[in-house]
Design an enzyme around this catalytic site. Structure first.
Site, mmCIF file in Angstrom:
data_model
loop_
_atom_site.group_PDB
_atom_site.id
_atom_site.type_symbol
_atom_site.label_atom_id
_atom_site.label_comp_id
_atom_site.label_asym_id
_atom_site.label_seq_id
_atom_site.Cartn_x
_atom_site.Cartn_y
_atom_site.Cartn_z
ATOM 1 N N TYR A 199 7.479 2.335 -3.792
ATOM 2 C CA TYR A 199 6.655 1.134 -3.808
ATOM 3 C C TYR A 199 6.122 0.938 -5.235
ATOM 4 O O TYR A 199 6.568 1.603 -6.165
ATOM 5 C CB TYR A 199 5.580 1.229 -2.734
ATOM 6 N N ARG B 19 4.908 12.579 11.772
ATOM 7 C CA ARG B 19 5.721 12.490 12.999
ATOM 8 C C ARG B 19 5.368 13.572 14.007
ATOM 9 O O ARG B 19 5.467 13.359 15.217
ATOM 10 C CB ARG B 19 7.213 12.535 12.639
ATOM 11 N N HIS C 32 -1.463 4.513 -2.712
ATOM 12 C CA HIS C 32 -0.050 4.780 -2.419
ATOM 13 C C HIS C 32 0.770 4.694 -3.710
ATOM 14 O O HIS C 32 1.049 3.625 -4.217
ATOM 15 C CB HIS C 32 0.471 3.769 -1.407
#
Length: 402
Positions: free
Chosen positions: A220, A369, A215
């Site tokens: 992040y 989604r 990631h």
């Protein structure tokens, strides 16, 4: 002649055998949609090019996957996706986004993941995991808890199971005024984080994952290192020089590549979505597509198999244009035409998804989604593209019309 409901071999437990595999064509056509064409990445063949992107569920028990994850992941595995990437899974406890985030920092977290991997493999689907460290965006509320508390993205206190005093980043710059100021990581701590990634990769090998994604997006830890908005270090790992800001993420990625023989992906945010240009008068103002192309090229040199292109998440006042991230993926693909690129973001139309592949803008379609809303998206996408694909044996009677 004897007819029996045979189970699939090579997995634990009984699961009816699907022939052909779920989500693969029942009959080949002259103009086979690329979306349903197999692709081999390194030493793994994926049955189609519809991949489930990582989706945080904020539902782990001290980092351990639960039956929620088995059902969530299993619902997609049995509906025809080519692969599933499990949610951001932290390599250390303090690297979680929320107290209920997934983890892989201790051996006890392996067993529930083995159960999930076994089920996914029984459906003929590949499964990977996204290894992560949340950096300066760690120790925050799960979305529905934040909503209930009536606050913005706020740091969770010790009393609320958070770790506000252990939030770290490349520089002491908070993500927003509502989050704590992170402690700047020193070189020894960076090595400790590298070691934590390697330890998690060893657990991935034992669990049986087919691929790993690192990631490097959405603000992040790795994402915050590459951006001039969040990295103002004065050492070789930061500042204005792009080479410096990329240095530690690339160092970590190389170690991960050396430790993992199967496909290795990296997810990036191709733009910070901050105000103003990416560069002005020779000064980098934010992370954007020009730096992303350099970053991707350097990762490919290290042997990364695919760059998964997302955007945003590093700048709290970001101005997002809600469109698929195709222009960014396309730019990286054009700069690296022989390499694999994945695209994600607001992709819902199967015909558009197919066009991105046909036009060479990307090689893999990542959905999130859309699959949450409709796990049967692959089967219905095939219908819209004029193709009949295999539904799970148990569900075939619901798809007779396809």
């Amino acid at each position: 002649m004897k007819f029996t409901n045979d189970g699939i071999r090579g997995v634990s437990g009984y699961f009816p055998y699907n022939d052909p595999e779920i989500g693969t064509p029942l009959k080949k056509t002259e103009s086979m949609p690329l979306l349903f064409t197999p692709i081999t990445i390194r030493n793994v063949t994926f049955k189609n090019r519809i991949f489930a992107a990582p989706m945080c569920q904020y539902s782990s028990d001290k980092g351990h996957a639960t039956d929620w994850h088995l059902v969530h992941i299993g619902s997609m595995a049995s509906r025809g996706v080519g692969a599933i990437c499990m949610e951001a899974t932290s390599v250390v406890p303090e690297g979680r986004i929320s107290p209920e985030d997934a983890g892989l920092w201790t051996d006890s977290q392996m067993e529930p993941l083995k159960r999930i991997v076994n089920f996914v493999h029984a459906q003929g689907t590949k499964i990977g995991v996204q290894l992560a460290h949340a950096g300066r965006k760690a120790s925050t509320y799960a979305p529905w808890v934040r909503e209930r508390a009536g606050v913005r993205n706020t740091t969770v206190s010790i009393e609320e199971n958070g770790w506000p005093n252990e939030v770290v980043g490349p520089s002491p710059i908070p993500w927003s005024e509502d989050l704590v100021e992170p402690k700047e990581l020193n070189k020894d701590q960076l090595i400790e984080i590298e070691e934590a990634f390697i330890a998690s990769i060893k657990r991935c090998q034992e669990i049986g994952f087919d691929f790993i994604e690192i990631h490097g997006a959405h603000g992040y830890l790795l994402s915050s290192f590459v951006s001039p908005l969040s990295n103002i270090r004065s050492d070789e790992f930061g500042g204005q020089l792009l080479e410096n800001r990329l240095r530690w993420p690339l160092q970590l990625i190389k170690r991960c590549r050396d430790a993992w023989s199967k496909p290795l992906f990296v997810r990036i945010s191709a733009t910070d979505w901050a105000d103003g240009p990416e560069q002005e008068n020779g000064v980098w103002k934010q992370f954007g597509i020009e730096q992303s192309k350099v970053y991707a090229s350097e990762m490919y040199k290290l042997g990364i198999d695919l760059v998964h292109v997302s955007c945003g998440g590093n700048w709290s006042n970001q101005k997002i244009i809600v469109v698929p991230g195709v222009p960014y993926a396309e730019s990286i693909k054009q700069a690296n035409p022989q390499q694999l690129v994945g695209v994600v973001g607001v992709i819902t139309d199967p015909k558009l998804a197919e066009s991105y592949l046909q036009e060479g803008k990307a090689d893999i379609i990542f959905l999130a989604r859309a699959l949450m809303r409709n796990p049967h998206w692959p089967l219905e996408a095939a219908e819209q593209l004029g193709l009949r694909v295999k539904a799970a044996n148990q569900y075939e009677r619901a798809f007779d019309r396809l």
